[in-house]
Write an enzyme that holds these catalytic residues in place. Sequence first.
Site: not given
Ligand code: ASP
Length: 343
Positions: A16, A60-62, A279, A281
């Site tokens: 982002t 995008d890090s996804s 876990t 948690c």
């Molecule tokens: N979707 C973005 C990413 O991880 C979110 C971010 O940069 O905070 O690349």
Amino acid sequence: MIKSKTNILLIYTGGTIGMVKDFKTGSLKAFNFKNLLDKIPELQLLDCKIDTVSFKNPIDSSNMKPEYWVQIAEIIETNYNKFDGFVVLHGSDTMSYTASALSFMLENLAKPVVFTGSQLPIGDLRTDAKENLITSIQVASMQNKGKPAIKEVCLYFEYKLYRGNRTIKLNAEHFQAFASLNYPDLAKSGVHLKINYEYLFKPNLRKKLKVNKNLDENIAVIKLFPGISKSVIESVLNTSNLKAVILETYGAGNCTTEKWFINILKNTISKGIHIINITQCSGGSVMMGHYETSSALKKIGVISGKDITTEAAVAKLMYMLGQNISGNTFKTIYEAPLRGEMT
Ligand code: ASP
């Protein structure tokens, strides 16, 4: 002799922080890194020299994957002697995974590698990007008797510096997006930048940096839930080439005591597939044997992930499998802290 300015390498992977809105679709997408620097003239006021390098196609890090972790590690390896510290701009979504992975890949690291990003793009009026970036660079430049003050992979976000492999992203909206529930903050930024020296990682400075690039992705994560079926568990455990499984259990490492469940796990372990108990948690630790509902896991040889995060558990597993460590030694090493990722 007065030491010349510190040299910092800024590595842009995407996220982002450097995104703009696509006019047609309205969604955020990565844009050119050069534009990013134009947006922060303040960087020129810092008492250090900043060089930059960018992923050819910022992501995008996804879309992050181990192949890109290797790319980041290689950039650091190639430039290791030329720079005093490294700041990696990265999307927040998978930043904790990448920071964890790099902590295992960069063995004997003796310089700071600071991951940061932002919740709002750098061009946004209310952006959190500027503070995150500027303070990260300051943290990476900090010296103690002419040597880097910080010698580990960390993550800086919203006034706090954390050990990277202890972090989780816990909020998709707040500027304070990260937390480190099982380890104290390494530093806090207020009127002063206060480093908690006693919590910093102390590497063996006699050893040279070794970059481990062999990562084995043949792993799975199973999150238990009340009612999870035998067929779902079996289908995951029967995945071809599977080498290890992370089992996200309840509370202090507890799970159902039903016979079918324990038997499946037992058979899996007898096939040489490692099972790690962590876990669900966000804070606290696995303590196998503390409750009756975890005694069987201990007995059949499940590995304790103690207070490790899922992100660090995944990274440690890929790294260790890539080292070809066998049988019982694997359990002993996994249960020991390698980079301060568990207590
Ligand atoms: N979707 C973005 C990413 O991880 C979110 C971010 O940069 O905070 O690349």
